[in-house]
Design an enzyme around this catalytic site. Structure first.
Site, PDB file in Angstrom:
ATOM      1  N   LYS A   1       0.838  -1.197   0.000  1.00 50.38           N
ATOM      2  CA  LYS A   1       0.000   0.000   0.000  1.00 50.38           C
ATOM      3  C   LYS A   1       0.874   1.249   0.000  1.00 50.38           C
ATOM      4  O   LYS A   1       1.982   1.240   0.519  1.00 50.38           O
ATOM      5  CB  LYS A   1      -0.965   0.014   1.192  1.00 50.38           C
ATOM      6  CG  LYS A   1      -0.308   0.173   2.551  1.00 50.38           C
ATOM      7  CD  LYS A   1      -1.351   0.211   3.654  1.00 50.38           C
ATOM      8  CE  LYS A   1      -0.730   0.521   5.012  1.00 50.38           C
ATOM      9  NZ  LYS A   1      -0.131   1.877   5.099  1.00 50.38           N
TER      10      LYS A   1
ATOM     11  N   LYS B   1      -0.082   0.018   9.899  1.00 48.50           N
ATOM     12  CA  LYS B   1       1.065   0.605   9.219  1.00 48.50           C
ATOM     13  C   LYS B   1       0.770   2.062   8.861  1.00 48.50           C
ATOM     14  O   LYS B   1      -0.374   2.445   8.625  1.00 48.50           O
ATOM     15  CB  LYS B   1       1.396  -0.190   7.940  1.00 48.50           C
ATOM     16  CG  LYS B   1       1.880  -1.606   8.223  1.00 48.50           C
ATOM     17  CD  LYS B   1       3.242  -1.604   8.885  1.00 48.50           C
ATOM     18  CE  LYS B   1       3.691  -2.986   9.324  1.00 48.50           C
ATOM     19  NZ  LYS B   1       3.014  -3.470  10.533  1.00 48.50           N
ATOM     20  N   ASP B   2       1.840   2.857   8.796  1.00 52.69           N
ATOM     21  CA  ASP B   2       1.714   4.291   8.555  1.00 52.69           C
ATOM     22  C   ASP B   2       1.038   4.589   7.216  1.00 52.69           C
ATOM     23  O   ASP B   2       1.187   3.845   6.247  1.00 52.69           O
ATOM     24  CB  ASP B   2       3.094   4.957   8.566  1.00 52.69           C
ATOM     25  CG  ASP B   2       3.700   4.976   9.951  1.00 52.69           C
ATOM     26  OD1 ASP B   2       4.185   3.917  10.390  1.00 52.69           O
ATOM     27  OD2 ASP B   2       3.688   6.034  10.591  1.00 52.69           O
ATOM     28  N   LYS B   3       0.352   5.727   7.177  1.00 49.72           N
ATOM     29  CA  LYS B   3      -0.286   6.174   5.940  1.00 49.72           C
ATOM     30  C   LYS B   3       0.734   6.764   4.978  1.00 49.72           C
ATOM     31  O   LYS B   3       0.774   6.390   3.799  1.00 49.72           O
ATOM     32  CB  LYS B   3      -1.372   7.212   6.260  1.00 49.72           C
ATOM     33  CG  LYS B   3      -2.078   7.756   5.020  1.00 49.72           C
ATOM     34  CD  LYS B   3      -3.251   8.650   5.393  1.00 49.72           C
ATOM     35  CE  LYS B   3      -4.002   9.098   4.143  1.00 49.72           C
ATOM     36  NZ  LYS B   3      -5.245   9.833   4.469  1.00 49.72           N
TER      37      LYS B   3
END
EC number: 5.4.99.27
Length: 338
Positions: A49, A78-80
């Site tokens: 992603k 998880k981080d954007k």
């Protein structure tokens, strides 16, 4: 009210740098100890992603395969603002979902597909591998010196800013529940706010030890945790040479509490530091205990393993592995100002 600028172990870095100018500047890949067994009730998907949260990908996937979100699980958020790979599991006993292995949507795609007999959940991960690009690094020599320093000594194992929500929003919600008695029906949100509150109190305790330069030393009465394990014991000596050696060998670490119903393990000097924080935040502590939270322990020292770096004309690519539940940003803040 909620300052997240915690004391650094090695002082403010000389070097400045630009971080996350692109999602590709922050890459995260999940690591698992075992292998998926290729059969079972759960379809397991490796997702890449970019610029999306884990929740956004889960909702998008659920729409595409016509499944409720509650049937899709993960081992960690998880981080954007990053390029990340992580695994998701879909509970689909005996079911074949045509074309799932090639699904993609704006911002994410499936890289691998298999099956497993258990759904993914926090605790499955052994760690995360990070590849970080720092641009416009102003003092490469200071950065290199600090990298070599933390290789051997580690950094304070703070919870990162992400834990507390935008502008500390999760802490504001925690205050409303714990002190003002606000009711929250959503169990996930309530758990997230409680986790933020416990993490905040842990960081306060650890920050006081950093200020006193005792975060990585075994104080009298300290709880000591085996690195990579939840096993703990209590140090009954004021300064144990054998313990100091084991800390230097990355075998054990002093630990600080995630507050809840206490087993009264801590004594002596370590207890005084904890009590000072608990007295100031007694309403939060009472609220956590009344809501059934049990005391847990987290190592004070975070070791970044397999550290490597490459430098090219003011740009530094840094890679390392952290255990599950640790934050790359608490490593970076000891290296550069960004």
């Amino acid at each position: 009210m909620y300052s997240l600028d915690w004391p650094r172990a090695y002082g403010i870095p000389n070097s400045t740098a630009t971080f996350k100018s692109l999602p590709e500047d922050f890459q995260v890949n999940e690591l698992f100890e075992g292998q998926f067994n290729g059969e079972g009730e759960h379809i397991v998907l490796k997702i890449e992603k970019r610029g999306l949260t884990t929740e956004e990908v889960v909702k998008s996937l659920a729409r595409l395969i016509n499944k409720p979100v509650k049937l899709i699980s993960h081992a960690g958020l998880k981080d954007k603002q990053a390029l990340t790979t992580q695994w998701l599991s879909v509970h689909a006993p005996g079911e074949i979902i045509d074309g799932i292995e090639t699904l993609e949507a704006p911002g994410w795609r499936i890289l691998e597909c298999t099956r497993h007999n258990k759904k993914l959940k926090p605790g499955f991960l052994s760690g995360n591998h990070f590849i970080i690009t720092l641009r416009n690094v102003s003092d490469e020599s200071d950065l290199i010196h600090r990298i070599e320093q933390i290789k051997f000594k580690g950094v304070p194992n703070y919870f990162g800013e992400q834990r507390f929500g935008r502008d500390g929003g999760n802490l504001i919600k925690a205050e409303e529940i714990l002190v003002q008695g606000r009711k929250v029906k959503d169990r996930f949100l309530k758990g997230m706010y409680f986790s933020a509150a416990r993490s905040w109190l842990y960081n306060l305790i650890l920050s006081r030890r950093v200020k006193e330069s005792s975060w990585n030393l075994p104080l009298l009465g300290d709880v000591i945790q085996l690195v990579g394990s939840n096993s703990i014991f209590v140090n009954d000596k004021s300064m144990d040479e054998q313990l100091l050696q084991r800390i230097g060998e990355k075998d054990v670490s002093p630990a600080s509490p995630l507050p809840g119903r206490s087993k009264n393990l801590v004594k002596g000097t370590a207890l005084q530091i904890i009590n000072d924080v608990y007295e100031e935040w007694s309403a939060w502590l009472d609220g956590l205990e009344k809501n059934g939270l049990e005391e847990a322990w987290r190592a004070n020292i975070l070791y970044a393993e397999q550290i490597e770096y490459r430098i090219n004309q003011g740009t530094v690519e840094l890679s390392f592995v952290l255990p599950a539940g640790a934050y790359a940003t608490v490593v970076l803040r000891e290296l550069v100002q960004y």
